[in-house]
Design a protein around this motif. Structure first.
Motif, PDB file in Angstrom:
ATOM      1  N   HIS A  14       0.812  -1.217   0.000  1.00  0.00           N
ATOM      2  CA  HIS A  14       0.000   0.000   0.000  1.00  0.00           C
ATOM      3  C   HIS A  14       0.847   1.270   0.000  1.00  0.00           C
ATOM      4  CE1 HIS A  14      -3.434  -2.525   0.474  1.00  0.00           C
ATOM      5  NE2 HIS A  14      -3.072  -2.938   1.668  1.00  0.00           N
ATOM      6  N   HIS A  15       2.146   1.099  -0.140  1.00  0.00           N
ATOM      7  CA  HIS A  15       3.077   2.239  -0.177  1.00  0.00           C
ATOM      8  C   HIS A  15       4.055   2.031  -1.326  1.00  0.00           C
ATOM      9  CE1 HIS A  15       1.785   3.447   3.938  1.00  0.00           C
ATOM     10  NE2 HIS A  15       1.676   2.139   4.099  1.00  0.00           N
ATOM     11  N   PRO A  16       3.561   1.972  -2.582  1.00  0.00           N
ATOM     12  CA  PRO A  16       4.441   1.624  -3.707  1.00  0.00           C
ATOM     13  C   PRO A  16       5.621   2.555  -3.888  1.00  0.00           C
ATOM     14  CG  PRO A  16       2.322   2.476  -4.466  1.00  0.00           C
ATOM     15  CD  PRO A  16       2.185   2.238  -2.999  1.00  0.00           C
ATOM     16  N   SER A  17       5.463   3.841  -3.513  1.00  0.00           N
ATOM     17  CA  SER A  17       6.567   4.782  -3.698  1.00  0.00           C
ATOM     18  C   SER A  17       7.745   4.480  -2.777  1.00  0.00           C
ATOM     19  CB  SER A  17       6.085   6.213  -3.448  1.00  0.00           C
ATOM     20  OG  SER A  17       5.680   6.376  -2.096  1.00  0.00           O
ATOM     21  N   LEU A  18       7.508   3.680  -1.734  1.00  0.00           N
ATOM     22  CA  LEU A  18       8.570   3.350  -0.779  1.00  0.00           C
ATOM     23  C   LEU A  18       9.265   2.027  -1.093  1.00  0.00           C
ATOM     24  CD1 LEU A  18       6.799   4.348   2.569  1.00  0.00           C
ATOM     25  CD2 LEU A  18       8.320   5.725   1.141  1.00  0.00           C
ATOM     26  N   GLN A  19       8.797   1.322  -2.114  1.00  0.00           N
ATOM     27  CA  GLN A  19       9.342  -0.012  -2.384  1.00  0.00           C
ATOM     28  C   GLN A  19      10.786   0.036  -2.864  1.00  0.00           C
ATOM     29  OE1 GLN A  19       6.527  -1.897  -5.028  1.00  0.00           O
ATOM     30  NE2 GLN A  19       5.057  -2.306  -3.376  1.00  0.00           N
ATOM     31  N   LYS A  20      11.102   0.934  -3.797  1.00  0.00           N
ATOM     32  CA  LYS A  20      12.486   1.033  -4.274  1.00  0.00           C
ATOM     33  C   LYS A  20      13.445   1.457  -3.162  1.00  0.00           C
ATOM     34  CE  LYS A  20      12.228   1.766  -9.298  1.00  0.00           C
ATOM     35  NZ  LYS A  20      10.787   1.747  -9.561  1.00  0.00           N
ATOM     36  N   PRO A  21      13.110   2.516  -2.376  1.00  0.00           N
ATOM     37  CA  PRO A  21      14.013   2.875  -1.271  1.00  0.00           C
ATOM     38  C   PRO A  21      14.197   1.751  -0.250  1.00  0.00           C
ATOM     39  CG  PRO A  21      12.508   4.679  -1.724  1.00  0.00           C
ATOM     40  CD  PRO A  21      12.040   3.516  -2.542  1.00  0.00           C
ATOM     41  N   ALA A  22      13.128   1.005   0.034  1.00  0.00           N
ATOM     42  CA  ALA A  22      13.242  -0.100   0.994  1.00  0.00           C
ATOM     43  C   ALA A  22      14.158  -1.186   0.459  1.00  0.00           C
ATOM     44  CB  ALA A  22      11.858  -0.670   1.308  1.00  0.00           C
ATOM     45  N   TRP A  23      14.013  -1.503  -0.828  1.00  0.00           N
ATOM     46  CA  TRP A  23      14.871  -2.531  -1.432  1.00  0.00           C
ATOM     47  C   TRP A  23      16.324  -2.042  -1.502  1.00  0.00           C
ATOM     48  CZ3 TRP A  23      16.035  -7.142  -1.767  1.00  0.00           C
ATOM     49  CH2 TRP A  23      16.751  -7.714  -2.818  1.00  0.00           C
TER      50      TRP A  23
END
Length: 402
Positions: A334-343
């Motif tokens: 539910h937070h797609p914009s945070l997926q790249k930074p998290a990875w």
């Protein structure tokens, strides 16, 4: 290609498979070859008097430093430029680094290009899969992610098979051969990248629901512990067989080939498991299996068990990447914009932990008088701790999320 169509039954259409092929090529060039091909080339570099052994070790560290930088810079670069543009540029940079390394002009030249190879690998690791997977139905993301990270496995396998064949033609010719292969793979991947976010992503532009901060931090810690756990096999497996078991370098190299064969199928198996069970349960099972496989050499049970240990541990080198990426995306659905930074954070935790563990275990090996069994035991304990961390967080958080 403006989007990736999804066919009936949730199966990706052929253009989705083309994007998956692009991801596989990217992981093969940027990580599989740029990182793992250096290991069998290292003795030849020293033997040809291109660099002293101490300098060659620093060149290996340059690649790791570049990888860390790439892991940190990948997501910011994708915010400034279109992800396909970044991905193509990094694949070209990796290919150029192979050609540049065919000419050992001086130490700084080589250091810069090994750093560039690592930088490209870090960016490709962060961006390739995260650019493709939003276009794939959730029920198929495990297997697609596994296919993308097969490139890592192919690189490990190539380090034990293709590189020795290239070395028969000469050291410079080996670098050029890897460069040509990388150019071909870059061309194959060039038009396969999705050009924009899928339409479905528009429904989730605004984050909703609480951030799973504790679970994410746990994943970063677990991934770092996993990096520590596989270092004994990554660095000491061949030496353990060759010198520790007195079976010679040729037999040790055969175990590395088995390790590489495991690595080629590991991502697909891990992805298939995740599609069936979910990424959380699959990740816990992976920690358990890895702990057992890494511990096996410490017990001296014989060749059969050592073969099993080599294949299974090799399978999870890239397999765990598939599972951790899927778990971070699952937690941030539910937070797609945070997926790249998290990875990016997870990739950085893995690379940093692996670097520290490599030096720490090498120091422990010397201080213990060459005790290989101790190294494998430490690796197994790290993986048990990763499993324990995940279980504790699952028990802590679950009642709050019902």
């Amino acid at each position: 290609m403006s989007h990736i169509a999804i066919g009936h039954g949730g199966r990706p259409e052929p253009n989705a498979w083309r994007a998956t092929l692009s991801g596989l090529c990217a992981s093969l060039v940027g990580i599989g070859l740029a990182r793992f091909a250096y290991t069998p080339l290292l003795p030849a570099i020293i033997g040809a008097h291109w660099f002293q052994a101490s300098a060659a070790a620093y060149l290996g560290a340059a690649n790791l430093a570049g990888y860390l930088a790439g892991a940190l810079l990948g997501a910011p670069m994708a915010r400034r430029m279109a992800a396909p543009t970044v991905l193509r540029g990094m694949m070209v940079l990796a290919a150029l680094s192979f050609f540049a390394c065919a000419w050992p002009l001086d130490f700084l030249w080589y250091f810069a290009w090994r750093f560039a190879a690592g930088l490209s690998g870090g960016v490709l690791m962060v961006l390739a899969a995260t650019t493709i997977l939003p276009h794939i139905p959730p029920s198929r993301r495990g297997i697609v992610s596994g296919a993308i990270f097969m490139g890592l496995g192919f690189g490990i396998a190539a380090s034990g098979t293709l590189v020795p064949l290239l070395l028969r033609q000469g050291l410079a010719q080996s670098w050029i051969g890897l460069g040509i292969l990388s150019i071909v793979l870059t061309a194959v991947a060039w038009h396969g990248w999705p050009q924009q976010q899928p339409a479905a992503a528009s429904h989730h532009r605004m984050p909703h629901g609480p951030l799973p901060t504790l679970q994410l931090r746990a994943v970063y810690v677990e991934y770092g512990l996993n990096a520590l756990g596989i270092v004994p096999h990554m660095i000491f497996l061949v030496d353990f067989v060759a010198r520790g078991l007195h079976q010679g370098l040729n037999v040790g190299a055969q175990y590395w080939v088995l390790f590489g064969l495991g690595a080629t199928v590991g991502p697909l198996l891990a992805g298939h498991l995740a599609d069936r069970t979910g990424f959380g349960p699959a990740l816990r099972l992976a920690y358990l299996i890895q702990a057992a496989a890494v511990a096996l050499p410490a017990f001296g049970l014989g060749d059969g068990w050592l073969i099993l240990s080599s294949v299974v541990t090799g399978a999870f080198i890239p397999g765990i990447v598939t599972l951790v990426l899927g778990r971070t995306q699952e937690l941030l659905a539910h937070h797609p914009s945070l997926q790249k930074p998290a990875w990016s954070k997870a990739t950085t935790a893995f690379a940093l932990s692996q670097a520290i563990a490599a030096y720490a275990l090498s120091y422990l090996f010397v201080q213990s008088g060459g005790n290989y069994q101790l190294l494998f035991a430490v690796g197994a304990v790290a993986l048990v701790l990763a499993l324990a961390t995940d279980l504790v967080v699952a028990v802590t958080v679950k009642p709050q999320t019902r």
